[in-house]
Scaffold this motif. Structure first.
Motif, mmCIF file in Angstrom:
data_model
loop_
_atom_site.group_PDB
_atom_site.id
_atom_site.type_symbol
_atom_site.label_atom_id
_atom_site.label_comp_id
_atom_site.label_asym_id
_atom_site.label_seq_id
_atom_site.Cartn_x
_atom_site.Cartn_y
_atom_site.Cartn_z
ATOM 1 N N ILE A 163 -10.768 7.087 -7.964
ATOM 2 C CA ILE A 163 -11.029 5.973 -7.030
ATOM 3 C C ILE A 163 -11.751 4.813 -7.714
ATOM 4 O O ILE A 163 -11.765 3.709 -7.192
ATOM 5 C CB ILE A 163 -11.782 6.440 -5.754
ATOM 6 C CG1 ILE A 163 -13.103 7.111 -6.094
ATOM 7 C CG2 ILE A 163 -10.903 7.355 -4.920
ATOM 8 C CD1 ILE A 163 -13.961 7.312 -4.842
ATOM 9 N N SER A 170 -6.176 -3.072 4.704
ATOM 10 C CA SER A 170 -6.335 -1.857 3.888
ATOM 11 C C SER A 170 -6.270 -2.179 2.389
ATOM 12 O O SER A 170 -6.795 -1.421 1.577
ATOM 13 C CB SER A 170 -5.281 -0.811 4.251
ATOM 14 O OG SER A 170 -3.992 -1.346 4.113
ATOM 15 N N ILE A 171 -5.666 -3.309 2.028
ATOM 16 C CA ILE A 171 -5.636 -3.677 0.594
ATOM 17 C C ILE A 171 -7.056 -3.990 0.135
ATOM 18 O O ILE A 171 -7.502 -3.520 -0.919
ATOM 19 C CB ILE A 171 -4.682 -4.874 0.356
ATOM 20 C CG1 ILE A 171 -3.243 -4.461 0.695
ATOM 21 C CG2 ILE A 171 -4.796 -5.369 -1.090
ATOM 22 C CD1 ILE A 171 -2.214 -5.550 0.555
ATOM 23 N N LYS A 221 -0.330 6.604 -6.114
ATOM 24 C CA LYS A 221 -1.037 5.333 -6.308
ATOM 25 C C LYS A 221 -0.301 4.228 -5.561
ATOM 26 O O LYS A 221 0.927 4.125 -5.673
ATOM 27 C CB LYS A 221 -1.041 5.024 -7.808
ATOM 28 C CG LYS A 221 -2.076 4.017 -8.244
ATOM 29 C CD LYS A 221 -1.805 3.532 -9.640
ATOM 30 C CE LYS A 221 -2.095 4.582 -10.699
ATOM 31 N NZ LYS A 221 -1.903 4.008 -12.064
ATOM 32 N N PRO A 222 -1.023 3.400 -4.774
ATOM 33 C CA PRO A 222 -0.310 2.341 -4.062
ATOM 34 C C PRO A 222 0.288 1.316 -5.020
ATOM 35 O O PRO A 222 -0.277 1.015 -6.071
ATOM 36 C CB PRO A 222 -1.387 1.699 -3.182
ATOM 37 C CG PRO A 222 -2.667 2.298 -3.544
ATOM 38 C CD PRO A 222 -2.455 3.445 -4.479
ATOM 39 N N MET A 272 0.819 -1.217 0.000
ATOM 40 C CA MET A 272 0.000 0.000 0.000
ATOM 41 C C MET A 272 0.850 1.263 0.000
ATOM 42 O O MET A 272 0.309 2.377 -0.020
ATOM 43 C CB MET A 272 -0.944 0.010 1.207
ATOM 44 C CG MET A 272 -2.132 -0.934 1.060
ATOM 45 S SD MET A 272 -3.159 -0.554 -0.363
ATOM 46 C CE MET A 272 -3.901 0.985 0.171
ATOM 47 N N GLN A 286 -1.764 -1.307 -6.728
ATOM 48 C CA GLN A 286 -2.663 -0.935 -7.829
ATOM 49 C C GLN A 286 -1.950 -0.956 -9.181
ATOM 50 O O GLN A 286 -2.558 -1.260 -10.202
ATOM 51 C CB GLN A 286 -3.306 0.434 -7.560
ATOM 52 C CG GLN A 286 -4.424 0.741 -8.571
ATOM 53 C CD GLN A 286 -5.165 2.019 -8.263
ATOM 54 O OE1 GLN A 286 -5.243 2.449 -7.113
ATOM 55 N NE2 GLN A 286 -5.702 2.646 -9.298
ATOM 56 N N ARG A 292 -9.790 -2.939 1.514
ATOM 57 C CA ARG A 292 -10.571 -1.682 1.515
ATOM 58 C C ARG A 292 -10.270 -0.857 0.264
ATOM 59 O O ARG A 292 -11.145 -0.239 -0.321
ATOM 60 C CB ARG A 292 -10.247 -0.853 2.766
ATOM 61 C CG ARG A 292 -10.938 -1.360 4.018
ATOM 62 C CD ARG A 292 -11.055 -0.256 5.072
ATOM 63 N NE ARG A 292 -9.782 0.325 5.448
ATOM 64 C CZ ARG A 292 -8.928 -0.215 6.307
ATOM 65 N NH1 ARG A 292 -9.217 -1.361 6.890
ATOM 66 N NH2 ARG A 292 -7.787 0.378 6.591
ATOM 67 N N HIS A 293 -9.002 -0.887 -0.143
ATOM 68 C CA HIS A 293 -8.609 -0.083 -1.310
ATOM 69 C C HIS A 293 -9.351 -0.520 -2.579
ATOM 70 O O HIS A 293 -9.673 0.305 -3.432
ATOM 71 C CB HIS A 293 -7.092 -0.183 -1.532
ATOM 72 C CG HIS A 293 -6.605 0.680 -2.653
ATOM 73 N ND1 HIS A 293 -6.537 2.056 -2.558
ATOM 74 C CD2 HIS A 293 -6.197 0.381 -3.916
ATOM 75 C CE1 HIS A 293 -6.096 2.557 -3.698
ATOM 76 N NE2 HIS A 293 -5.893 1.560 -4.544
ATOM 77 N N SER A 296 -16.286 2.742 -2.099
ATOM 78 C CA SER A 296 -16.281 3.650 -0.959
ATOM 79 C C SER A 296 -17.414 4.660 -1.135
ATOM 80 O O SER A 296 -17.205 5.796 -1.577
ATOM 81 C CB SER A 296 -14.921 4.347 -0.883
ATOM 82 O OG SER A 296 -14.903 5.205 0.205
#
Ligand code: UTP
Length: 290
Positions: free
Chosen positions: A92, A65-66, A37-38, A31, A41, A68-69, A73
């Protein structure tokens, strides 16, 4: 290997990221952002761009969190709409990720990359599949996965990406036997993390693969190494006793973003590729090195 399309990709993200502590104590290495950008991604987009439909993460509870990413959202979307920032919606929910489905498999104990891959056996069935290690960032056109897929489509065999490395780094990688690789090459041997004086070549596996599902039988029989890990490299060495595996010399730039050096180099490189900041960053670098 039966001839089928590659539609699934395994992304192992359950490692501890010890080379990047303390940043990775509470934040998954995958992340960490390169610019905005993580890392993970970039790998997911690379997979999606070659037609992968299903992303299978090998993960654990510290990496929530991965998930969730890659989830919707709604609150953030509503906020962006109501505050006139609709233009951020595409950031997003980029089009490229729209058709993907995600699965998450838990790797309770970090028993190595081979062990991580073996956990996806039931999701893969008997199809060939891709593996992308998200901490390796590739910058090229066509992408590294695209280059592998071209080779896979031509030979209908497993194919692994390789690149030339400096002898100082050999002990960190899976190294292939051949010294002279005119790509694509039929692999005749591969060894995990040899010392520089014992390495058969300076050509190492980099984090992209397309593998036959037969690899799962070999992973089952691979013994743990001296550090207690099950190595994918050992399973590939076993696989080549039974069927051909091609090595494809990757053409492009590769950054090991699990290391400080690679991470910073990738950040600088992508900053200089970004028209919105390129000029400022170039003059900043000039100023500080002069
Ligand atoms: P690395 O060895 O580069 O990742 O594994 P690491 O273990 O997180 O990093 P360091 O060496 O401690 O700094 C390559 C990929 O395989 C995953 C990692 O998350 C990384 O994406 N991996 C590794 C797993 O999913 N499970 C494991 O047991 C080991």
């Amino acid at each position: 290997m039966s001839i089928k399309k590659v539609t699934k990709a395994i992304l192992p993200v359950a490692g501890f990221g010890t080379r990047f502590l303390p940043a990775t104590k509470a934040t998954p290495k995958e992340m960490l952002p390169i610019i905005d950008k993580p890392l993970v991604q970039y790998a997911v987009e690379e997979a999606a761009l070659v037609g992968i439909k299903e992303i299978i993460f090998i993960t654990n509870h510290t990496k929530a969190s991965i998930e969730r990413h890659f989830s919707k959202s709604s609150k953030l979307e509503e906020k962006l709409i109501s505050s006139n920032k609709k233009h951020h919606l595409k950031k997003i929910n980029p089009d490229i990720l729209q058709d993907l489905t995600y699965k998450y498999i838990n790797q309770e104990d970090q028993l190595g990359l081979g062990h991580a891959i073996s956990l996806a056996k039931d999701e893969i069935n008997d199809e060939p599949f891709a593996v992308l290690l998200p901490d390796d960032l590739f910058i090229s056109k066509p992408s590294c996965m695209h280059q592998l897929l071209n080779t896979f489509n031509k030979y209908k065999k497993s194919v692994i990406a390789v690149n030339k490395i400096h002898s100082d780094n050999i002990h960190n990688y899976g190294v292939i036997s051949t010294k002279d690789i005119s790509s694509p090459y039929k692999l005749d041997g591969i060894i995990e993390k040899p010392s520089a004086d014992k390495a058969p070549s300076n050509i190492a596996v980099c984090g992209r693969y397309i593998l036959s599902s037969d690899i799962f039988n070999h992973l089952q029989n691979v013994k743990k190494d001296h550090s207690g890990e099950i190595q994918l490299t050992d399973a590939i060495q076993s696989l080549i006793q039974k069927e051909d595996v091609m090595a494809c010399l990757y053409e492009g730039e590769k950054y090991d973003c699990g290391s400080k050096k690679g991470y910073i180099e990738a950040t600088i490189k992508l900053a200089l590729n970004d028209d919105s900041i390129k000029k400022d960053i170039t003059s900043f670098i000039r100023d500080i090195v002069e």
